[in-house]
Design a protein around this motif. Structure first.
Motif, PDB file in Angstrom:
ATOM      1  N   ILE A   1       0.867  -1.261   0.309  1.00  0.00           N
ATOM      2  CA  ILE A   1      -0.086  -0.088   0.005  1.00  0.00           C
ATOM      3  C   ILE A   1       0.887   1.262  -0.020  1.00  0.00           C
ATOM      4  CG2 ILE A   1      -1.691   1.314   1.219  1.00  0.00           C
ATOM      5  CD1 ILE A   1      -2.873  -1.342   2.280  1.00  0.00           C
ATOM      6  N   ALA A   2       1.952   1.107   0.747  1.00  0.00           N
ATOM      7  CA  ALA A   2       2.788   2.448   0.843  1.00  0.00           C
ATOM      8  C   ALA A   2       3.582   2.702  -0.359  1.00  0.00           C
ATOM      9  CB  ALA A   2       4.024   2.402   1.872  1.00  0.00           C
ATOM     10  N   LEU A   3       4.040   1.509  -1.189  1.00  0.00           N
ATOM     11  CA  LEU A   3       4.483   1.691  -2.639  1.00  0.00           C
ATOM     12  C   LEU A   3       3.410   2.210  -3.497  1.00  0.00           C
ATOM     13  CD1 LEU A   3       6.619  -1.554  -2.928  1.00  0.00           C
ATOM     14  CD2 LEU A   3       7.673   0.639  -2.373  1.00  0.00           C
ATOM     15  N   VAL A   4       2.346   1.799  -3.432  1.00  0.00           N
ATOM     16  CA  VAL A   4       1.142   2.049  -4.401  1.00  0.00           C
ATOM     17  C   VAL A   4       0.743   3.794  -4.117  1.00  0.00           C
ATOM     18  CG1 VAL A   4      -1.116   2.156  -4.727  1.00  0.00           C
ATOM     19  CG2 VAL A   4       0.135   0.022  -5.007  1.00  0.00           C
ATOM     20  N   TYR A   5       0.844   4.195  -2.887  1.00  0.00           N
ATOM     21  CA  TYR A   5       0.614   5.484  -2.458  1.00  0.00           C
ATOM     22  C   TYR A   5       1.775   6.168  -2.975  1.00  0.00           C
ATOM     23  CZ  TYR A   5      -3.709   4.931   0.252  1.00  0.00           C
ATOM     24  OH  TYR A   5      -4.922   4.818   0.663  1.00  0.00           O
ATOM     25  N   GLU A   6       2.964   5.833  -2.720  1.00  0.00           N
ATOM     26  CA  GLU A   6       4.128   6.813  -2.986  1.00  0.00           C
ATOM     27  C   GLU A   6       4.174   6.829  -4.876  1.00  0.00           C
ATOM     28  OE1 GLU A   6       7.749   8.757  -3.265  1.00  0.00           O
ATOM     29  OE2 GLU A   6       6.283   8.370  -1.673  1.00  0.00           O
ATOM     30  N   TRP A   7       3.735   5.830  -5.528  1.00  0.00           N
ATOM     31  CA  TRP A   7       3.564   5.899  -7.201  1.00  0.00           C
ATOM     32  C   TRP A   7       2.841   6.974  -7.524  1.00  0.00           C
ATOM     33  CZ3 TRP A   7      -0.261   4.514 -10.275  1.00  0.00           C
ATOM     34  CH2 TRP A   7       0.256   4.445 -11.530  1.00  0.00           C
ATOM     35  N   ARG A   8       1.609   6.757  -6.707  1.00  0.00           N
ATOM     36  CA  ARG A   8       0.588   7.738  -7.110  1.00  0.00           C
ATOM     37  C   ARG A   8       1.011   9.274  -6.732  1.00  0.00           C
ATOM     38  NH1 ARG A   8      -5.179   5.096  -4.920  1.00  0.00           N
ATOM     39  NH2 ARG A   8      -5.394   3.180  -6.421  1.00  0.00           N
ATOM     40  N   GLU A   9       1.431   9.344  -5.719  1.00  0.00           N
ATOM     41  CA  GLU A   9       2.028  10.697  -5.434  1.00  0.00           C
ATOM     42  C   GLU A   9       3.064  11.241  -6.287  1.00  0.00           C
ATOM     43  OE1 GLU A   9       2.851  12.516  -1.833  1.00  0.00           O
ATOM     44  OE2 GLU A   9       0.977  11.556  -0.876  1.00  0.00           O
ATOM     45  N   ARG A  10       3.766  10.171  -6.874  1.00  0.00           N
ATOM     46  CA  ARG A  10       4.722  10.652  -7.709  1.00  0.00           C
ATOM     47  C   ARG A  10       4.104  11.328  -9.080  1.00  0.00           C
ATOM     48  NH1 ARG A  10      10.319   6.850  -7.188  1.00  0.00           N
ATOM     49  NH2 ARG A  10      10.971   7.266  -5.191  1.00  0.00           N
ATOM     50  N   GLN A  11       3.246  10.208  -9.457  1.00  0.00           N
ATOM     51  CA  GLN A  11       2.462  10.489 -10.468  1.00  0.00           C
ATOM     52  C   GLN A  11       1.762  11.955 -10.582  1.00  0.00           C
ATOM     53  OE1 GLN A  11       3.898   8.329 -12.639  1.00  0.00           O
ATOM     54  NE2 GLN A  11       1.853   8.250 -13.849  1.00  0.00           N
ATOM     55  N   ALA A  12       1.127  12.237  -9.553  1.00  0.00           N
ATOM     56  CA  ALA A  12       0.503  13.442  -9.100  1.00  0.00           C
ATOM     57  C   ALA A  12       1.415  14.611  -9.120  1.00  0.00           C
ATOM     58  CB  ALA A  12      -0.196  13.411  -7.795  1.00  0.00           C
TER      59      ALA A  12
END
Length: 372
Positions: free
Chosen positions: A153-164
């Motif tokens: 979940i942390a990796l997914v959130y980090e990926w989404r934050e980088r995309q954002a």
């Protein structure tokens, strides 16, 4: 360092849940449970008395479905637990509380589901085992599940934050690019306005029709400068604008200025940076305003295979010679920046000398086949 009681309260964050992703996660949990159940059943089949086929699938499917339904607990913990480098106490406290809630609900949920399914299939009573052994065993397995789940979940959130962040950066870069283009191409130079008004004032008592035409030309130039929203327009529009600009220059310089046009057929619909020709013509006149004889400015547009060129050539003193113009002479530099912002390395500005020693500026632009 301030005491933790003096730190401002951090707002609690909750995961955003949507129906479709939630259903996909439940489907994934079901598939994972069936897969694990088949592995358990294969292990049972290797024994002399494998027993009934259903319990293996019931155990694994109920466990996987309950874990999947409890993922919002893990998501909430990941969203609100700071990095250990920021605060170990809050990090451990949030995850400890979240794990206790997760494992308690997981054990209770899967035990309740198993009791219900056993009764439905008439398999007898489900027995989790002695609590003193069963609960620590389940909690140990849940600890591994909790840790892996939080890491994913942390990796997914980090990926989404980088995309954002990348999207915000691209949006800001686009806004900055638009603002730069607006700044570089959005105004007439004040000295030109002053000279135009002075010229109009000098002829208004001698030739009223001419004065009316000059005022109309100046008004349309100002309107184009103030109301333009797109950094480009067609060559036909640029030519009309430049002809009005030249009319005001001709009123000032008279027979000392002559402008000739040579536009190849089919290029009128190609798009050019707004005021590009105006900049080049103004640059030619400004640096030769003390010329006694006639200054001839030749404007050409010629086509290539995948590019086309705008060329402004004059019969003046050329580049490198002393110029009567004051100021840093940033017109060509600004036009080069506009071309870079609009087209990158697909466009360029070249400076050279004409056959008569004057300045020659060529702007190469990418050809737009679908231009209208």
């Amino acid at each position: 360092m301030r005491d933790w009681e003096e730190m401002p309260a951090r707002p609690w964050r909750w995961p955003l849940l949507r129906l479709r992703p939630a259903l996909k996660l439940l489907a994934f949990g079901l598939a994972l449970g069936l897969w694990q159940g088949s592995a358990v059943r294969l292990t049972q089949l290797m024994q002399r008395d494998p027993g009934h086929w259903a319990p293996a699938f019931i155990w694994e499917v109920t466990s996987a479905l309950v874990v999947t339904s409890l993922l919002p607990i893990l998501m909430t913990a990941v969203l609100n637990a700071p990095s250990p480098r920021v605060g170990w106490a809050r990090f451990l406290g949030i995850h400890a509380a979240a794990f206790l809630l997760f494992t308690s609900l997981h054990i209770a949920g899967m035990a309740g589901l198993r009791h219900a399914v056993y009764a439905l299939l008439e398999l007898g009573d489900y027995d989790l085992g002695p609590p003193v052994y069963a609960l620590p065993m389940e909690a140990q397995k849940d600890l591994i599940t909790y840790g892996l789940g939080c890491a994913v979940i942390a990796l997914v959130y980090e990926w989404r934050e980088r995309q954002a962040r990348a999207l915000r950066s691209a949006e800001l870069e686009g806004e900055l690019r638009a603002a730069q283009l607006q700044s570089l191409t959005g105004q007439l130079h004040p000295h030109f306005l002053f000279n135009a008004l002075h010229t109009i004032g000098s002829v208004m008592y001698e030739d009223l029709p001419r004065t009316d035409r000059l005022l109309s030309d100046l008004g349309q130039l100002l309107r184009a400068s103030l109301e333009r929203t797109d950094p480009t327009w067609t060559l036909a529009e640029e030519r009309g604008h430049t002809e009005r600009f030249v009319a005001l220059l001709a009123a000032r310089f008279g027979d000392r200025l002559e402008v000739r046009w040579d536009v190849a057929p089919g290029l009128e619909s190609q798009r050019v940076p707004c005021f590009a020709l105006q900049t080049l013509v103004e640059n030619a006149v400004k640096h030769n305003q003390d010329r006694v004889g006639t200054l001839e400015v030749r404007i050409r547009a010629r086509a290539g295979a995948d590019r086309w060129a705008l060329e402004v050539e004059d019969t003046g003193r050329g580049f490198g010679a002393p110029s009567p113009a004051s100021g840093p002479g940033v017109g060509l530099t600004q036009l080069g920046r506009v071309l870079a912002l609009l087209h990158g390395d697909r466009a360029r500005l070249e400076r050279g000398a004409g056959p008569e020693g004057g300045a020659c500026v060529t702007v190469w632009l990418p050809r737009m086949e679908a231009a209208s």
